[in-house]
Design a protein around this motif. Structure first.
Motif, PDB file in Angstrom:
ATOM      1  N   THR A  20       0.823  -1.208   0.000  1.00 51.45           N
ATOM      2  CA  THR A  20       0.000   0.000   0.000  1.00 51.45           C
ATOM      3  C   THR A  20       0.852   1.251   0.000  1.00 51.45           C
ATOM      4  O   THR A  20       0.574   2.214  -0.736  1.00 51.45           O
ATOM      5  CB  THR A  20      -0.913  -0.014   1.242  1.00 51.45           C
ATOM      6  N   VAL A  78      -1.105   2.200  10.136  1.00 47.00           N
ATOM      7  CA  VAL A  78      -2.411   2.231   9.470  1.00 47.00           C
ATOM      8  C   VAL A  78      -2.987   3.651   9.446  1.00 47.00           C
ATOM      9  O   VAL A  78      -3.459   4.135   8.400  1.00 47.00           O
ATOM     10  CB  VAL A  78      -3.388   1.251  10.147  1.00 47.00           C
ATOM     11  N   VAL A  79      -2.934   4.342  10.568  1.00 49.98           N
ATOM     12  CA  VAL A  79      -3.500   5.693  10.634  1.00 49.98           C
ATOM     13  C   VAL A  79      -2.772   6.643   9.688  1.00 49.98           C
ATOM     14  O   VAL A  79      -3.396   7.434   8.956  1.00 49.98           O
ATOM     15  CB  VAL A  79      -3.455   6.230  12.084  1.00 49.98           C
ATOM     16  N   THR A  81      -1.107   5.865   7.018  1.00 48.65           N
ATOM     17  CA  THR A  81      -1.374   5.472   5.634  1.00 48.65           C
ATOM     18  C   THR A  81      -2.675   6.100   5.137  1.00 48.65           C
ATOM     19  O   THR A  81      -2.749   6.608   4.002  1.00 48.65           O
ATOM     20  CB  THR A  81      -1.445   3.946   5.507  1.00 48.65           C
ATOM     21  N   VAL A  82      -3.708   6.074   5.958  1.00 48.48           N
ATOM     22  CA  VAL A  82      -4.983   6.695   5.587  1.00 48.48           C
ATOM     23  C   VAL A  82      -4.794   8.204   5.390  1.00 48.48           C
ATOM     24  O   VAL A  82      -5.332   8.804   4.440  1.00 48.48           O
ATOM     25  CB  VAL A  82      -6.060   6.403   6.645  1.00 48.48           C
ATOM     26  N   ALA A  85      -3.088   8.808   2.017  1.00 48.37           N
ATOM     27  CA  ALA A  85      -4.010   8.643   0.891  1.00 48.37           C
ATOM     28  C   ALA A  85      -4.856   9.897   0.691  1.00 48.37           C
ATOM     29  O   ALA A  85      -5.054  10.361  -0.444  1.00 48.37           O
ATOM     30  CB  ALA A  85      -4.903   7.429   1.129  1.00 48.37           C
ATOM     31  N   SER A  86      -5.348  10.466   1.774  1.00 42.83           N
ATOM     32  CA  SER A  86      -6.173  11.670   1.679  1.00 42.83           C
ATOM     33  C   SER A  86      -5.376  12.847   1.136  1.00 42.83           C
ATOM     34  O   SER A  86      -5.874  13.640   0.306  1.00 42.83           O
ATOM     35  CB  SER A  86      -6.733  12.028   3.063  1.00 42.83           C
ATOM     36  N   THR A 114       4.885   6.492   8.557  1.00 42.64           N
ATOM     37  CA  THR A 114       4.492   5.170   8.067  1.00 42.64           C
ATOM     38  C   THR A 114       5.719   4.310   7.797  1.00 42.64           C
ATOM     39  O   THR A 114       5.752   3.120   8.146  1.00 42.64           O
ATOM     40  CB  THR A 114       3.677   5.291   6.766  1.00 42.64           C
ATOM     41  N   ALA A 170      -7.079   5.738  -3.613  1.00 48.46           N
ATOM     42  CA  ALA A 170      -7.044   5.959  -2.163  1.00 48.46           C
ATOM     43  C   ALA A 170      -8.000   5.020  -1.437  1.00 48.46           C
ATOM     44  O   ALA A 170      -7.644   4.405  -0.423  1.00 48.46           O
ATOM     45  CB  ALA A 170      -7.374   7.410  -1.850  1.00 48.46           C
ATOM     46  N   CYS A 174      -6.592   2.041   1.028  1.00 52.16           N
ATOM     47  CA  CYS A 174      -6.981   2.184   2.436  1.00 52.16           C
ATOM     48  C   CYS A 174      -7.761   0.963   2.905  1.00 52.16           C
ATOM     49  O   CYS A 174      -7.599   0.504   4.050  1.00 52.16           O
ATOM     50  CB  CYS A 174      -7.808   3.456   2.634  1.00 52.16           C
ATOM     51  N   CYS A 178      -6.548  -1.454   6.039  1.00 53.92           N
ATOM     52  CA  CYS A 178      -7.455  -1.646   7.178  1.00 53.92           C
ATOM     53  C   CYS A 178      -7.791  -3.124   7.371  1.00 53.92           C
ATOM     54  O   CYS A 178      -7.921  -3.599   8.505  1.00 53.92           O
ATOM     55  CB  CYS A 178      -8.722  -0.824   6.979  1.00 53.92           C
ATOM     56  N   TYR A 181      -4.854  -4.831   9.219  1.00 53.63           N
ATOM     57  CA  TYR A 181      -4.534  -4.398  10.579  1.00 53.63           C
ATOM     58  C   TYR A 181      -4.725  -5.479  11.659  1.00 53.63           C
ATOM     59  O   TYR A 181      -3.856  -5.645  12.524  1.00 53.63           O
ATOM     60  CB  TYR A 181      -5.342  -3.152  10.935  1.00 53.63           C
TER      61      TYR A 181
END
Length: 391
Positions: A20, A78-79, A81-82, A85-86, A114, A170, A174, A178, A181
């Motif tokens: 990712t 994980v957080v 990465t999101v 993407a945004s 990340t 994205a 994502c 997720c 995780y």
């Protein structure tokens, strides 16, 4: 310690993180030339805007260790990465060069955190495995970058608007991270680290810091080569060699494609010959391959040159990370965090230097940074482990 099945699932989940992380930003990269044109940026202005990504990474890097200790590597990876993407979607629709650069600044900050978090988790999985797997995980990162680059090239060829293309990317990636995780290793990340087991009593002498400095410069050389592919390959092929947009994207795809191949076979090579010998051979391949491509510029030859550069630097950054993480006397995670943070100077400085040289002379001259980096790898590979010292 997790069960064998749990470790295998953790490796697969860690691979999903690397996939990712490679794919997200790579979706944006083939769009850089059209963003540069739409926002009417000069080469130097474009180089400065792209460098904002590395500036954000450099500023945020020191926070990674504290965040990981507080929230654990799996959650942090994980957080962020999101968030990345945004921010990539926001960069794609930026209305001005300033907004574009500012968005890349925050995207770089997210990516830096990340990067440390996923590598901390991956090295923890590797310690449970008892053998090298870090190159194969970095190969998955390269596979993600190939996937993202091909998605970008395909979207350009099909005329898909930037915003739609990057929103879809994205959401897709994502969802993958997720889903991964729950299977990542949880809990304290450094309880099984060698430095934790010896109580941190090993003496830290000057040679440790000199070795860490050499590893940082070595990683910066690898970063310079990777940045040349991500920031300039498409632009060079399109604007200086006249390749169509969809073909020009294959400069970057070739680099990350052979980066993937090199990392896929890297664990076996370094187990047999050692990180040092493999890096020296790679430095030679990078310097000679890209040197010839720049001396005799053609579209096919340049794509091959970027492929040689990707193959040559494939194991350099994973090897530097592993060696830094195992330096005696440093607190668990300190060597890796310092190297990952300072390595970002290479990502920060490389596009600025190449952009300035491109405006003053030509982009072809600016890309001499690639064979120069190959020579630096040859010179500094002695800081890495030999086959005997890895046993």
């Amino acid at each position: 310690m997790a069960s064998d099945a749990g470790i295998r699932r953790a490796r697969a989940a860690s691979a999903a993180l690397f996939l990712t992380n490679g794919a997200l930003f790579a979706n944006l990269l083939p769009r850089f030339p059209e963003i540069k044109s739409d926002l009417a940026m000069s080469n130097a202005g474009y180089g400065a805007a792209v460098a904002a990504f590395s500036a954000g990474a450099l500023l945020a890097g020191p926070a990674a260790g504290a965040l990981i200790r507080r929230f654990q590597s799996a959650r942090v990876a994980v957080v962020t990465t999101v968030a990345l993407a945004s921010l990539i979607v926001t960069a794609a629709v930026a209305p001005t060069p300033l907004v574009f650069a500012a968005t890349l600044l925050f995207a770089g900050a997210s990516d830096a955190i990340t990067d440390v978090a996923q590598n901390v988790n991956a090295l923890r999985v590797q310690r449970n495995y008892g053998r090298s797997i870090i190159n194969s995980l970095h190969a998955i990162w390269a596979a993600g970058a190939i996937t993202g680059g091909l998605m970008g090239a395909g979207a350009i060829a099909l005329g898909v608007p930037r915003a739609i293309h990057l929103v879809v990317a994205a959401v897709l990636f994502c969802a993958i991270v997720c889903a991964a995780y729950p299977y990542l290793l949880k809990g304290p990340d450094h309880d099984d680290h060698p430095s934790a087991r010896d109580g941190g009593t090993a003496r830290v002498g000057p040679m440790v810091y000199l070795t860490l400095l050499a590893l940082v410069v070595l990683a910066m050389a690898g970063a310079t080569v990777e940045d040349a592919g991500s920031s300039w390959a498409t632009l060079y092929l399109r604007d200086e060699l006249g390749a169509p947009g969809a073909v020009a994207a294959f400069g970057y795809v070739a680099l990350v494609g052979f980066l993937f191949v090199g990392r896929l076979i890297g664990d076996r090579l370094v187990d047999r010959y050692g990180d040092r010998a493999v890096a020296r051979a790679g430095g030679m391949i990078t310097a000679v391959g890209m040197g010839i491509a720049l001396a005799f510029p053609t579209v096919p030859g340049t794509i091959v040159g970027f492929a040689a550069a990707g193959l040559g630097v494939a194991t350099v950054i994973p090897a530097a990370m592993r060696t830094a993480d195992e330096l005696p006397g440093l607190r668990p995670g300190t060597g890796l965090t310092m190297l990952t943070w300072l390595m970002r100077i290479g990502f920060l400085g490389a596009p600025l230097i190449v952009g300035v040289v491109a405006d003053a002379v030509s982009l072809r001259a600016g890309l001499l940074s690639v064979p120069i980096a190959g020579i630096a790898i040859l010179a500094l590979a002695g800081a890495l482990l030999t086959a005997r010292s890895r046993r």
